[in-house]
Scaffold this motif. Structure first.
Motif, PDB file in Angstrom:
ATOM      1  N   LYS A 133      -5.534  21.524 -51.954  1.00 17.68           N
ATOM      2  CA  LYS A 133      -5.257  20.207 -52.521  1.00 17.68           C
ATOM      3  C   LYS A 133      -6.270  19.970 -53.626  1.00 17.68           C
ATOM      4  CE  LYS A 133      -4.928  15.306 -51.282  1.00 17.68           C
ATOM      5  NZ  LYS A 133      -5.029  14.323 -50.159  1.00 17.68           N
ATOM      6  N   LYS A 155      -4.017  28.093 -50.435  1.00 21.02           N
ATOM      7  CA  LYS A 155      -3.389  26.815 -50.764  1.00 21.02           C
ATOM      8  C   LYS A 155      -4.442  25.724 -50.705  1.00 21.02           C
ATOM      9  CE  LYS A 155       0.574  23.808 -49.956  1.00 21.02           C
ATOM     10  NZ  LYS A 155       1.829  23.582 -49.205  1.00 21.02           N
ATOM     11  N   GLU A 176      -0.922  19.953 -55.062  1.00 19.59           N
ATOM     12  CA  GLU A 176      -1.317  21.123 -54.286  1.00 19.59           C
ATOM     13  C   GLU A 176      -0.928  22.391 -55.031  1.00 19.59           C
ATOM     14  OE1 GLU A 176       0.880  20.447 -50.741  1.00 19.59           O
ATOM     15  OE2 GLU A 176      -0.054  18.484 -50.392  1.00 19.59           O
TER      16      GLU A 176
END
Length: 412
Positions: free
Chosen positions: A68, A66, A40
């Protein structure tokens, strides 16, 4: 690379949080080596959002996001590292304030903003990469200018790559008459002045071990004379007191290949031998010499190298950093175990950068090779019991599908 901090996540003990700011092409390669799918990141990205209270007007602002990581695209020659990911919740409350969760986005790594990496299972190789990236002493050891008539390339040679900082090109006229000759001389003087200015901008003469000037003919010699002339005119003490660091060398071209020629030339090895860049070239040449002699002292391929390690027969392990970027974490860990095994048995381990021509050559030989302590003519022979015990089930130059993809990515 600037490292803000490296710490263990309080929420997940298997996760390491790394805050860093990339500064150059080599840092991109370090980040590429570290970030894997399912890791991440928090990055800053210009993002356009709709304003419901303003008749659906759109506003473009810098947001912290943010994600992944799902996949990546990498082209080191164009300094291009791009990731695709999906937005996820941020427990810190810093990111995704105005961005919906589950949104698929792509972003390119930029030198402008810091980024935070949430790394699963940070292994010792990744830790070493971060240490080397932060340590300025592992950066540029050699400044180089390779040139020919009307064209020059100003470069920095680091422990992992040749970074071209500036290209200078000037069209010089043919000297058919006195007027042309005067114009030629003026443009030629301007050409050397531009190289000098580029060197001032990109070289730290007090830190570089060697300033390499190489060219076909006498262009390198002429450049050095112009550099010293300009330095005396400006009383540039950084250059004048470091004149002994200049090394003139002959090569066949004024393009980057000329630097490789000089690094392989024994005539210049003594001045350059303490730099990792040259050690890579010398070690690969030593390996290739064993192959040419067919003395069974040098082998490449996953099965052969692993078998040699089990026999405590490896004097030097040659490994490409692309091998340690295997998409399968379990296989990557086996390569790290191989390093530990070789070192525990008194062998040396040398990891080649794919940014070097030597690393590219090693990748063509599966990315894994070794020089033995003694000759083993039958190292590639397999017994029935060995077939089942092959940790690297894919032998020779074929490789697995994910490894073929890795090789293609590194050469893009």
């Amino acid at each position: 690379m600037k490292i803000g901090y490296i710490k263990q996540s309080s929420n997940d003990k298997s996760q390491t949080i790394i805050n860093l700011t990339p500064e150059d092409k080599e840092d991109l390669f370090t980040i590429y080596q570290i970030i894997d799918p399912d890791d991440e990141v928090i990055i800053k990205k210009m993002f356009t959002t709709k304003q419901e209270d303003s008749n659906k007007k759109t506003v473009t602002e810098l947001h912290e996001i943010k994600l992944k990581i799902l996949s990546y695209e990498f082209d080191i020659k164009d300094e291009y590292l791009r990731y695709k990911g999906v937005t996820i919740p941020d427990e810190t409350g810093v990111a995704n304030k105005d961005i919906s969760i589950g949104k698929f986005l792509s972003f390119s790594i930029a030198y402008t903003h810091p980024m935070t990496i949430y790394k699963h299972n940070l292994n010792k190789y990744a830790k070493r990469l971060l240490q080397d990236a932060e340590n300025a002493m592992n950066k540029s050891e050699i400044g180089a200018v390779v040139l020919q008539e009307g064209i020059a390339h100003v470069c920095l040679l680091t422990s992992s790559s040749t970074i071209m900082k500036q290209k200078i090109a000037v069209t010089l006229p043919k000297k058919k008459n006195a007027e042309d000759a005067t114009k030629f001389n003026d443009l030629n003087e301007s050409f050397y002045r531009k190289i000098y200015d580029a060197m001032l901008a990109h070289f730290d003469f007090n830190e570089l071990k060697v300033v390499l000037l190489c060219s076909p003919g006498f262009f390198a010699d002429a450049l050095q004379k112009h550099i010293l002339k300009f330095a005396e005119q400006e009383q540039n003490e950084d250059i004048l007191k470091n004149q002994e660091s200049f090394l003139l060398a002959n090569c066949s071209t004024g393009y980057l290949q000329g630097i490789d020629e000089v690094l392989k030339n024994p005539k210049y090895m003594e001045r350059l031998e303490d730099t990792k860049f040259v050690k890579d070239v010398k070690l690969l040449d030593q390996f290739m010499e064993h192959l040419d002699n067919d003395d069974d002292m040098a082998w490449y391929g996953r099965y052969e190298v692993m078998k040699a390690a089990r026999l405590d027969a490896i004097d030097t392990l040659l490994m490409s950093d692309m091998v340690l970027k295997s998409n399968r974490v379990a296989k990557r860990e086996k390569y790290l175990d191989l390093i530990d095994l070789v070192e525990a048995n008194g062998g040396k381990v040398h990891i080649f950068s794919s940014l070097h021509t030597s690393g590219e050559e090693l990748n063509q030989l599966t990315g894994l090779a070794c020089i033995l302590k003694y000759s083993i003519p039958t190292l590639d022979e397999r017994g029935e019991d060995e077939e089942a015990d092959d940790d690297f089930s894919d032998s020779g130059a074929e490789g697995t599908d994910d490894e073929k993809e890795e090789m293609i990515t590194s050469k893009a």
